[in-house]
Design a protein around this motif. Structure first.
Motif, mmCIF file in Angstrom:
data_model
loop_
_atom_site.group_PDB
_atom_site.id
_atom_site.type_symbol
_atom_site.label_atom_id
_atom_site.label_comp_id
_atom_site.label_asym_id
_atom_site.label_seq_id
_atom_site.Cartn_x
_atom_site.Cartn_y
_atom_site.Cartn_z
ATOM 1 N N GLY A 128 0.796 -1.228 0.000
ATOM 2 C CA GLY A 128 0.000 0.000 0.000
ATOM 3 C C GLY A 128 0.820 1.265 0.000
ATOM 4 N N LEU A 129 2.098 1.171 0.362
ATOM 5 C CA LEU A 129 2.947 2.351 0.473
ATOM 6 C C LEU A 129 3.512 2.726 -0.898
ATOM 7 C CD1 LEU A 129 4.186 4.463 2.313
ATOM 8 C CD2 LEU A 129 5.998 2.841 2.886
ATOM 9 N N LYS A 130 3.035 3.852 -1.413
ATOM 10 C CA LYS A 130 3.453 4.334 -2.730
ATOM 11 C C LYS A 130 3.525 5.864 -2.693
ATOM 12 C CE LYS A 130 1.115 0.678 -5.425
ATOM 13 N NZ LYS A 130 0.467 -0.068 -4.316
ATOM 14 N N ALA A 131 4.394 6.420 -3.520
ATOM 15 C CA ALA A 131 4.426 7.861 -3.753
ATOM 16 C C ALA A 131 4.271 8.081 -5.247
ATOM 17 C CB ALA A 131 5.738 8.464 -3.255
ATOM 18 N N PHE A 132 3.359 8.965 -5.632
ATOM 19 C CA PHE A 132 3.150 9.195 -7.059
ATOM 20 C C PHE A 132 2.585 10.587 -7.291
ATOM 21 C CE2 PHE A 132 -0.352 6.618 -5.331
ATOM 22 C CZ PHE A 132 -1.456 7.423 -5.576
ATOM 23 N N ARG A 133 2.611 10.990 -8.541
ATOM 24 C CA ARG A 133 2.127 12.310 -8.926
ATOM 25 C C ARG A 133 0.603 12.271 -9.094
ATOM 26 N NH1 ARG A 133 6.785 15.088 -9.986
ATOM 27 N NH2 ARG A 133 8.591 13.776 -10.526
ATOM 28 N N ARG A 134 -0.062 13.195 -8.435
ATOM 29 C CA ARG A 134 -1.528 13.230 -8.471
ATOM 30 C C ARG A 134 -2.037 13.352 -9.901
ATOM 31 N NH1 ARG A 134 -5.602 17.261 -8.305
ATOM 32 N NH2 ARG A 134 -7.483 16.592 -7.153
ATOM 33 N N ALA A 144 -0.747 12.376 -12.661
ATOM 34 C CA ALA A 144 -0.597 11.121 -13.395
ATOM 35 C C ALA A 144 -1.692 10.126 -13.006
ATOM 36 C CB ALA A 144 0.782 10.528 -13.144
ATOM 37 N N PHE A 145 -1.971 10.030 -11.707
ATOM 38 C CA PHE A 145 -3.012 9.101 -11.259
ATOM 39 C C PHE A 145 -4.357 9.454 -11.879
ATOM 40 C CE2 PHE A 145 -6.522 7.969 -8.503
ATOM 41 C CZ PHE A 145 -6.296 6.624 -8.261
ATOM 42 N N LEU A 146 -4.674 10.732 -11.935
ATOM 43 C CA LEU A 146 -5.982 11.148 -12.444
ATOM 44 C C LEU A 146 -6.131 10.919 -13.941
ATOM 45 C CD1 LEU A 146 -6.561 14.398 -10.366
ATOM 46 C CD2 LEU A 146 -7.507 12.102 -9.981
ATOM 47 N N ARG A 147 -5.049 10.608 -14.634
ATOM 48 C CA ARG A 147 -5.122 10.240 -16.045
ATOM 49 C C ARG A 147 -5.490 8.768 -16.246
ATOM 50 N NH1 ARG A 147 -2.314 13.575 -19.869
ATOM 51 N NH2 ARG A 147 -1.431 15.443 -18.896
ATOM 52 N N LEU A 148 -5.429 7.979 -15.183
ATOM 53 C CA LEU A 148 -5.648 6.538 -15.310
ATOM 54 C C LEU A 148 -7.137 6.221 -15.342
ATOM 55 C CD1 LEU A 148 -3.046 5.229 -12.688
ATOM 56 C CD2 LEU A 148 -2.674 5.858 -15.094
ATOM 57 N N PRO A 149 -7.530 5.177 -16.078
ATOM 58 C CA PRO A 149 -8.927 4.729 -16.020
ATOM 59 C C PRO A 149 -9.209 4.148 -14.638
ATOM 60 C CG PRO A 149 -7.592 3.149 -17.235
ATOM 61 C CD PRO A 149 -6.712 4.331 -16.960
ATOM 62 N N TYR A 150 -10.338 4.520 -14.066
ATOM 63 C CA TYR A 150 -10.648 4.038 -12.715
ATOM 64 C C TYR A 150 -11.524 2.782 -12.773
ATOM 65 C CZ TYR A 150 -12.599 3.373 -8.173
ATOM 66 O OH TYR A 150 -12.980 2.785 -6.997
ATOM 67 N N PHE A 151 -11.239 1.833 -11.878
ATOM 68 C CA PHE A 151 -12.097 0.673 -11.652
ATOM 69 C C PHE A 151 -11.806 0.159 -10.247
ATOM 70 C CE2 PHE A 151 -8.242 -0.639 -13.833
ATOM 71 C CZ PHE A 151 -7.754 -1.664 -13.039
ATOM 72 N N ASP A 152 -12.700 -0.647 -9.715
ATOM 73 C CA ASP A 152 -12.488 -1.209 -8.381
ATOM 74 C C ASP A 152 -11.247 -2.099 -8.398
ATOM 75 O OD1 ASP A 152 -13.042 -1.535 -5.717
ATOM 76 O OD2 ASP A 152 -14.472 -3.174 -6.015
ATOM 77 N N HIS A 153 -10.453 -2.032 -7.332
ATOM 78 C CA HIS A 153 -9.191 -2.753 -7.188
ATOM 79 C C HIS A 153 -8.058 -2.157 -8.030
ATOM 80 C CE1 HIS A 153 -12.034 -6.249 -6.169
ATOM 81 N NE2 HIS A 153 -11.536 -5.811 -5.028
ATOM 82 N N ILE A 154 -8.222 -0.932 -8.500
ATOM 83 C CA ILE A 154 -7.163 -0.303 -9.292
ATOM 84 C C ILE A 154 -5.870 -0.177 -8.500
ATOM 85 C CG2 ILE A 154 -7.836 2.050 -8.663
ATOM 86 C CD1 ILE A 154 -6.914 3.018 -11.349
ATOM 87 N N HIS A 155 -5.961 -0.139 -7.161
ATOM 88 C CA HIS A 155 -4.752 0.104 -6.365
ATOM 89 C C HIS A 155 -3.685 -0.967 -6.571
ATOM 90 C CE1 HIS A 155 -7.358 -2.366 -3.746
ATOM 91 N NE2 HIS A 155 -6.246 -2.823 -3.210
ATOM 92 N N ARG A 156 -4.075 -2.153 -7.050
ATOM 93 C CA ARG A 156 -3.092 -3.205 -7.310
ATOM 94 C C ARG A 156 -2.473 -3.106 -8.710
ATOM 95 N NH1 ARG A 156 -7.245 -6.464 -4.791
ATOM 96 N NH2 ARG A 156 -6.673 -6.911 -2.633
ATOM 97 N N TYR A 157 -2.993 -2.223 -9.529
ATOM 98 C CA TYR A 157 -2.544 -2.146 -10.925
ATOM 99 C C TYR A 157 -2.029 -0.766 -11.305
ATOM 100 C CZ TYR A 157 -4.883 -6.605 -11.111
ATOM 101 O OH TYR A 157 -5.247 -7.903 -10.869
ATOM 102 N N ILE A 158 -1.780 0.074 -10.335
ATOM 103 C CA ILE A 158 -1.310 1.424 -10.637
ATOM 104 C C ILE A 158 0.010 1.408 -11.419
ATOM 105 C CG2 ILE A 158 -0.554 3.611 -9.636
ATOM 106 C CD1 ILE A 158 -2.616 3.239 -7.437
ATOM 107 N N PRO A 159 1.013 0.587 -11.049
ATOM 108 C CA PRO A 159 2.247 0.585 -11.849
ATOM 109 C C PRO A 159 2.002 0.241 -13.320
ATOM 110 C CG PRO A 159 2.634 -0.477 -9.741
ATOM 111 C CD PRO A 159 1.156 -0.266 -9.842
#
Length: 241
Positions: free
Chosen positions: A159-165, A167-182
């Motif tokens: 769960g510990l990550k640092a990233f640019r806000r 960049a995250f907001l450009r990603l398609p959202y879906f449930d469980h996205i937190h495991r696929y952010i990279p």
């Protein structure tokens, strides 16, 4: 509270009244000397999590507490916190206290030192303090996901990550996205990196996931992310004429 924080620490919590207050204090201590805010998102807890956190706002002026009206899951809670965040850099960590907030500043420093193309620095847990069954299931899942998605992450469940806000907001959202952010960051043409971080035993509460439940969700999610990757077309360098 800083009028313009540089870092927003986003923490999703569900039934973590025993862990959340001490975790908030640890985060404040870890980022002392920096301009930061702490955004806890209570995902409709059934215990006293919300009240325990609200009681800390006088002690920790950087603390904000958001509350879901209905339980929506970890990914939605993370997204809620990021949408509300006021800083360009986001740090996420789990609300159970197993991630050590002291590792957060080093991830932020690595992110900022990497240039604008580096969008994420993720933690990779060493000496995991979980059951053997959970560690084996995680190792198997990470291996399959890494081979199929090529996301270079050995421990995407950290769960510990640092990233640019942004960049995250450009990603398609879906449930469980937190495991696929990279993987999704790479899909958008960003770079990602990883650093070892500590891991602590859970002191209170209980895990919200089972190995079987995680497997069922991961199978459909993995197919969905593979489809998203297959439909990606990057434009190369963009210039304005």
């Amino acid at each position: 509270m800083s009028p313009s924080p540089d870092i927003s620490v986003v923490v999703p919590v569900f039934d973590e009244a025993g862990a959340a207050p001490d975790l908030a204090r640890e985060i404040a201590a870890a980022f002392a000397g920096r301009r930061f805010e702490i955004v806890f998102v209570d995902d409709a807890s059934r215990d006293d999590t919300r009240a325990a956190l609200s009681a800390l706002k006088a002690e920790i002026p950087e603390l904000r507490v958001l509350a879901h009206g209905a339980n929506s899951g970890q990914s939605r809670a993370i997204r809620t916190g990021i949408l509300a965040a006021r800083a360009p850099v986001i740090v996420t960590l789990d609300g159970d206290g197993q991630n050590d907030p002291a590792d957060g500043p080093a991830l932020v420093d690595a992110l900022l030192a990497g240039g604008e193309s580096l969008a994420l620095v993720g933690g990779e847990r060493v000496k995991r303090q979980d059951s053997q069954a959970k560690k084996l299931a995680s190792r198997f899942g990470n291996g399959v996901r890494k081979r199929l998605l090529g996301d270079t992450a050995n421990d995407t469940g950290c769960g510990l990550k640092a990233f640019r806000r942004e960049a995250f907001l450009r990603l398609p959202y879906f449930d469980h996205i937190h495991r696929y952010i990279p993987a999704l960051m790479l899909r958008e043409g960003y770079e990602v990196a990883f650093r070892p971080v500590g891991h602590r035993p859970r002191q209170t509460g209980q895990s919200k996931y089972t190995n079987f439940g995680r497997l069922i969700a991961s199978a459909s999610d993995l197919l969905g992310v593979m489809w998203l990757q297959s439909r990606s077309r990057l434009p190369g360098r963009i210039s304005e004429l």
